[in-house]
Structure formats: structure tokens, C-alpha cells
Design an enzyme around this catalytic site. Structure first.
Site, PDB file in Angstrom:
ATOM      1  N   CYS A   1       0.609  -1.230  -0.134  1.00 51.64           N
ATOM      2  CA  CYS A   1      -0.518  -0.306   0.082  1.00 51.64           C
ATOM      3  C   CYS A   1       0.808   1.343  -0.412  1.00 51.64           C
ATOM      4  O   CYS A   1       1.827   1.303  -0.003  1.00 51.64           O
ATOM      5  CB  CYS A   1      -0.902  -0.166   1.516  1.00 51.64           C
ATOM      6  SG  CYS A   1       0.051   0.377   3.103  1.00 51.64           S
TER       7      CYS A   1
ATOM      8  N   ASP B   1     -14.989  -0.550   1.260  1.00 52.84           N
ATOM      9  CA  ASP B   1     -14.730   0.708   2.738  1.00 52.84           C
ATOM     10  C   ASP B   1     -15.940   0.823   3.878  1.00 52.84           C
ATOM     11  O   ASP B   1     -17.267   1.096   3.570  1.00 52.84           O
ATOM     12  CB  ASP B   1     -14.236   1.733   2.308  1.00 52.84           C
ATOM     13  CG  ASP B   1     -13.544   2.446   2.569  1.00 52.84           C
ATOM     14  OD1 ASP B   1     -13.611   2.752   4.020  1.00 52.84           O
ATOM     15  OD2 ASP B   1     -12.844   3.376   2.146  1.00 52.84           O
TER      16      ASP B   1
ATOM     17  N   ARG C   1     -15.244   2.427   6.763  1.00 50.47           N
ATOM     18  CA  ARG C   1     -14.586   3.138   7.408  1.00 50.47           C
ATOM     19  C   ARG C   1     -15.408   4.882   8.032  1.00 50.47           C
ATOM     20  O   ARG C   1     -16.820   4.590   7.162  1.00 50.47           O
ATOM     21  CB  ARG C   1     -13.507   4.199   6.705  1.00 50.47           C
ATOM     22  CG  ARG C   1     -12.141   3.305   7.214  1.00 50.47           C
ATOM     23  CD  ARG C   1     -11.319   4.096   6.360  1.00 50.47           C
ATOM     24  NE  ARG C   1     -11.214   3.972   4.704  1.00 50.47           N
ATOM     25  CZ  ARG C   1     -10.715   5.123   4.055  1.00 50.47           C
ATOM     26  NH1 ARG C   1      -9.235   5.465   4.919  1.00 50.47           N
ATOM     27  NH2 ARG C   1     -10.700   4.787   2.815  1.00 50.47           N
TER      28      ARG C   1
END
EC number: 3.5.4.25
Length: 200
Positions: free
Chosen positions: A66, A127, A129
Site C-alpha cells: 500500500c 470500505d 470506515r
């Protein structure tokens, strides 16, 4: 999420001296961190801000899968040079799916799946989050207007939805290497990240 300010201290780092402040969710015990500089008095101008989700492999172990570690370090350098800014370090490992599931997703990526499909194959969101704690953390630091260091338009919108005035976006393109080229392309092509084609 009703997080509360818990503690603060000075923190000398390889990139300059910062203040580190801890915020905690009183229900879950989850802790988030604000790493700030130059905010001893309420700021009168927009402040450099990065919302950075925890990445153990990238931030601590310098993983090449990443760009998280290089992004964090580049932001610390940028804020130190500017003399003012804050990193909201959110404990949302693996885009919110947790460390174990992140490593399971990595195993699927080793088989050729991209970062989005790997999560979906685990019956998890691409995702997961949340950013609702950001306004509380920034409010504690008296930050009302921000120059957001990000390539992710979802973060821009999330802060705006909380009433934070995002006056500018500061691109952050660092950490590209042969191991994460496909990952970065996937973020641009499937997650709407604001990279330019010539970044790759």
C-alpha cells in the site's frame, strides 16, 4: 459517535515535534489520535489536515502493498514544514474491516483479486470506515476550516457533511512501487480516488 478527549502530551518525532492527543469512545473503548502542530492558539487561517486510517502493515512494518506509510510520513514532513496542521489517526484498520480480515483479503489479493473484490469475496464492504469522530476532534483543537490532504473524495464529503469547511484539497501522491501499482490503480478506477493517470 460520542468520543471524548482523554489525554495529551508533546511528542518529538523524526519529522519534528508534535502534540499527541487521545480521544476515546466511552462505550467501545476505541481510541483515536490527533497528532497536531502549531495549534496552541485557535487558528485564524485554514489548517492542513489529514484523516489517516490505521494501517499496521504500512505504518509500522513499511509494507510495500500500500502507500499508507509513505503518506503518513510525507504528511508529517509537510505539516512540520508548514508549522501548523493535524493528522487525525483513526483506528480503522483495513478500511474498517479489522486486521484479521485485512490479512485474509491480502491472501485473496495474492491469488490475483484486487483490493475491492477481495473484501467483497469475504462478504465485507469495500470500505467500512466512518468519519463522524472527526468533527469532535477538530472542534477540540478549535479547527473550523481545513486544507484536506487527501486523494479520497469520500473524506472531503464526510467532513463537509459534519459542517467542516474544506477550503482546499492538497494532493498526496507518494509511495508508488511495483508491489502496489495495481492497488493504486484500483483506488483510482474503482474507488474514485483523485489520482492522475500519469501518477502511474
Amino acid at each position: 459517535m460520542p468520543i471524548e478527549f482523554i489525554a495529551t502530551s508533546k511528542l518529538p518525532t523524526a519529522f519534528g515535534e508534535f502534540n499527541i492527543s487521545v480521544f476515546q469512545d466511552p462505550v467501545t473503548g476505541e481510541e483515536h489520535v490527533a497528532l497536531s502542530k502549531g495549534l496552541e492558539n485557535p487558528p485564524t487561517d485554514p489548517v492542513l489536515v489529514r484523516v489517516h486510517s490505521e494501517c499496521l502493515t504500512g505504518d509500522a512494518f513499511a509494507s510495500l502493498k500500500c502507500d499508507c506509510g509513505p503518506q503518513l510520513q510525507a504528511t508529517q514532513k509537510l505539516i512540520n514544514e508548514a508549522g501548523q496542521g493535524v493528522i487525525l489517526y483513526l483506528r480503522q484498520e483495513g478500511r474498517g474491516i479489522g486486521l484479521t480480515n485485512k490479512i485474509r483479503a491480502y491472501a485473496l489479493q495474492d491469488q490475483g483479486h484486487d483490493t475491492v473484490d477481495a473484501n467483497l469475496l469475504l462478504n465485507l464492504p469495500a470500505d467500512a470506515r466512518r468519519y463522524d469522530m472527526c468533527s469532535i476532534m477538530l472542534d477540540h483543537l478549535k479547527v473550523k476550516e481545513v486544507k484536506l490532504i487527501t486523494n479520497n473524495p469520500l473524506k472531503i464529503q464526510a467532513l463537509k457533511d459534519q459542517g467542516i469547511n474544506v477550503v482546499d484539497r492538497v494532493p498526496l501522491t507518494v509511495g508508488r512501487n511495483p508491489f502496489n501499482e495495481q492497488y493504486l490503480k484500483t483506488k483510482r478506477e474503482r474507488m474514485a480516488h483523485l489520482y492522475q493517470k500519469d501518477d502511474f
